[in-house]
Design an enzyme around this catalytic site. Structure first.
Site, PDB file in Angstrom:
ATOM      1  N   TYR A  55       6.196   5.346 -25.305  1.00 33.59           N
ATOM      2  CA  TYR A  55       5.453   6.567 -25.769  1.00 33.59           C
ATOM      3  C   TYR A  55       4.351   7.204 -23.752  1.00 33.59           C
ATOM      4  CZ  TYR A  55       2.329  10.789 -26.827  1.00 33.59           C
ATOM      5  OH  TYR A  55       1.467  11.843 -27.340  1.00 33.59           O
ATOM      6  N   CYS A  56       4.498   8.325 -23.491  1.00 36.25           N
ATOM      7  CA  CYS A  56       3.664   8.560 -21.211  1.00 36.25           C
ATOM      8  C   CYS A  56       3.753   7.237 -20.846  1.00 36.25           C
ATOM      9  CB  CYS A  56       2.241   8.906 -22.585  1.00 36.25           C
ATOM     10  SG  CYS A  56       0.977   9.926 -21.688  1.00 36.25           S
ATOM     11  N   LEU A  57       2.810   7.143 -20.408  1.00 34.12           N
ATOM     12  CA  LEU A  57       2.806   6.235 -19.328  1.00 34.12           C
ATOM     13  C   LEU A  57       3.841   4.601 -20.396  1.00 34.12           C
ATOM     14  CD1 LEU A  57      -0.787   5.774 -18.499  1.00 34.12           C
ATOM     15  CD2 LEU A  57       0.839   7.526 -17.486  1.00 34.12           C
TER      16      LEU A  57
END
Length: 623
Positions: A354-356
């Site tokens: 998720y995300c980074l």
């Protein structure tokens, strides 16, 4: 100038006295400018000023626009409620219509009487009455004019246009009549009806917040009182991770300097043979994916019959200043995979980022594919970017000058503080995260109504200096991963080396990872990809539990040999579906799983992967 220092195996460069002086000065500048490089804005302003000076056509266009805007405000003052007064559809020197310019700059259309009506700050009925409607309309015209003034200037850099459009929008919004008690009819009505008690409560809230911020600024990184202080200042019951949030049952089965690995207790008699590893972003705490029981993705997957493991990142302090992206890949992803296989005896597993965490997972998966490591049954990336050329509003702040300033700022403490990160994100959504709370909390005297996502959003973490500098330079600034320059173990990696099928999710209103940027994964991956576009923003679009009202999504699969479709083509080819995308994700995981088996043990009886403590562990409680 730097001086060479001879080591046993290599020669390194040590900063000279002059370099050190410069870095100290830059760090001081950063503290006084909230971490924003003054040269970035100066360059953008000079670009605009020089090109504006030699663009008489643009100047005449702005004069005409100002006249039409003034006419619209004059109509409002006279109480004329007729439909829009359109400006001529003239072309500027660059060949763009004024309407397309307004759309590109974020304006809401041409100058017209009452364009403020669509602005939710002015939706209250009181704003439709004079003189408040006049002030709101004047603000809307002013905002629109400045957007037009700093964009569409012939010869100006698009990056500078975007930055000045953002900054001018911030400045104009600071003067919005909704932000001040004397010009906000809702505040005036409340003050009269309560005899000023709302302002007294607001003053008390302000003093409590200032006191809490002062305690937080003087606290050590090891302090554990931040969440309790935040809850107390909001006059809410204390919110405690492990009591009201992140309460899916589980055990910590592995710990290293960077992560704790949580194994969640099974909720079904049998589970899929392939466990699920979730790699969240380290910019915030992991429990965004395990909030309250009703909107926990972890609980949802466990109830669907999956063995779920979660990475919980430590909150770094100065002792981890030299932790780099390679440490995050090795200690955060590879060691977690090794632990999961040791505990479950599974040959393959599903990896979710998720995300980074998704960007890191894509790097790890690419390196595994390059090296012939076939342990990943699938790779799922939520709101994660692999190409950073269109990386949303955060891209406005990324330049050599800005990154250098951040590096110098981090050099002193060894990390980027959570307050500095939170300040940057607040600027990106100043209307919602700065001005709306000011009006509600300080002028209207309302208590802060904390909910799970808000509590998580306030629970930020620090960034190790080395990792954050590498992330900004190698990924955001240089775009090394997309361009084939990112190296793992001395060799370049490519997203095209990922062999496992991919499930990617973008969200419609994402200001951190715009869905078109997430969609670019199609350009680099050579494996089958299922792409989902969900409504909502960077966080709310991912936390999209079944039963949530007004949710919808689009989904389509692109085969490994299928032709590429541009984002707008993909959008027109897919059908909007009501509801949450989580069931579709669970079905996709099941389709890429082999069989159901008895649940694995919770950790191992002895050795490195024995149970250490109950979930949510200890790292998540670090502040």
């Amino acid at each position: 100038m730097s001086h060479a220092i001879e080591g046993d195996d290599e020669t390194t460069l040590a900063p000279s006295l002059y370099d050190t002086i410069d870095r100290i000065v830059h760090a001081g500048v950063a503290r006084s400018t909230l971490g924003l490089s003054p040269s970035v804005l100066t360059e953008a302003w000079m670009d605009w000023a020089v090109h504006m000076a030699i663009s008489p056509g643009k100047q005449m266009q702005l004069l005409e626009s100002a006249l039409w805007g003034s006419w619209a405000v004059y109509q409002e003052a006279l109480g004329i409620k007729e439909q829009a007064v359109d400006q001529p559809d003239g072309k500027d020197q660059g060949g763009k219509s004024q309407e397309s310019e307004a759309q590109e700059s974020g304006a809401k259309g041409r100058a017209q009487a009452g364009p403020h009506i669509a602005d939710r700050r002015f939706r209250d009925a009181a704003w439709q009455q004079l003189p408040f409607s006049l002030w709101a309309n004047a603000h809307a015209q002013n905002w629109q004019w400045w957007q037009q003034a700093v964009t569409g200037v012939h010869g100006m850099s698009p990056a500078h246009e975007n930055l000045l459009a953002f900054v001018s929008g911030l400045m104009v919004d600071t003067l919005s009549p909704s932000n001040y008690a004397q010009t906000n009819p809702e505040v005036m009505t409340t003050t009269l009806s309560e005899g000023g008690k709302n302002l007294m409560r607001g003053a008390q809230h302000l003093m409590e917040d200032l006191e809490r911020r002062g305690r937080a600024a003087s606290a050590t990184p090891a302090s554990t009182s931040a969440l309790h202080d935040a809850a107390s200042s909001a006059q809410q019951p204390p919110v405690e991770v492990g009591q009201t949030l992140a309460i899916t049952p589980g055990k910590v089965v592995m710990r290293n300097r960077l992560i704790e690995l949580i194994q969640y207790s099974p909720a079904t008699e049998t589970v899929q043979a392939e466990p699920v590893l979730i790699v969240p972003a380290w910019i915030m705490k992991y429990y965004i994916l395990d909030l309250s029981p009703h909107n926990s993705l972890v609980r949802f997957l466990v109830n669907q019959g999956y063995s779920v493991f979660m990475v919980s990142w430590t909150n770094p302090d100065a002792t981890l200043r030299d932790m780099g992206l390679e440490d995050y890949r090795h200690l955060g992803v590879l060691e977690a995979i090794d632990a999961i296989q040791a505990v479950t005896a599974a040959k393959h597993l599903h990896a979710v980022g998720y995300c980074l965490g998704g960007t890191l997972l894509s790097i790890a998966a690419a390196a595994m594919g390059r090296d012939g490591d076939e342990r990943l049954a699938s790779v799922s990336l939520f709101a994660a970017q692999t190409d950073f050329t269109e990386a949303g509003e955060l891209r406005l702040f990324i330049s050599d000058s800005q990154v250098t300033l951040i590096e110098d700022m981090m050099a002193d403490k060894g990390y980027l503080s959570s307050e500095q990160m939170a300040g940057t994100f607040a600027l990106l959504r100043a209307r919602d995260l700065i001005w709306a709370p000011v009006v509600d909390h300080y002028l209207l005297g309302k208590p802060s109504h904390s909910f799970d996502l808000m509590t998580w959003n306030a629970d930020a973490t620090r960034m190790p200096a080395t990792m954050h500098a590498e992330y900004l330079r190698r990924l955001y600034l240089n775009n090394d991963l997309a361009e084939g320059h990112y190296r793992v173990a001395g060799k370049a990696v490519s997203v095209s080396d990922i062999r496992a099928p991919i499930f990617a999710v973008g969200t419609e209103d994402d200001h951190v990872a715009p869905w078109e940027s997430v969609y670019k994964l199609h350009l680099f991956a050579d494996s089958e990809m299922t792409f989902v576009l969900a409504n909502g923003g960077h966080n709310a679009g991912i936390i999209s539990e079944p039963g949530h009202s007004r949710r919808h999504y689009r989904i389509a699969t692109t085969g490994a040999t299928d032709a590429y479709r541009a984002p707008n083509e993909w959008l027109s080819d897919t059908t909007e579906q009501d509801g949450s995308w989580w069931p579709a994700f669970a079905n996709w995981l099941e389709a890429h799983s082999s069989q159901r088996v008895a649940p694995p043990p919770m950790g191992m009886e002895h050795g490195r992967y024995r149970v250490l403590c109950d979930a949510p562990g200890t790292y998540v409680k670090q502040t």
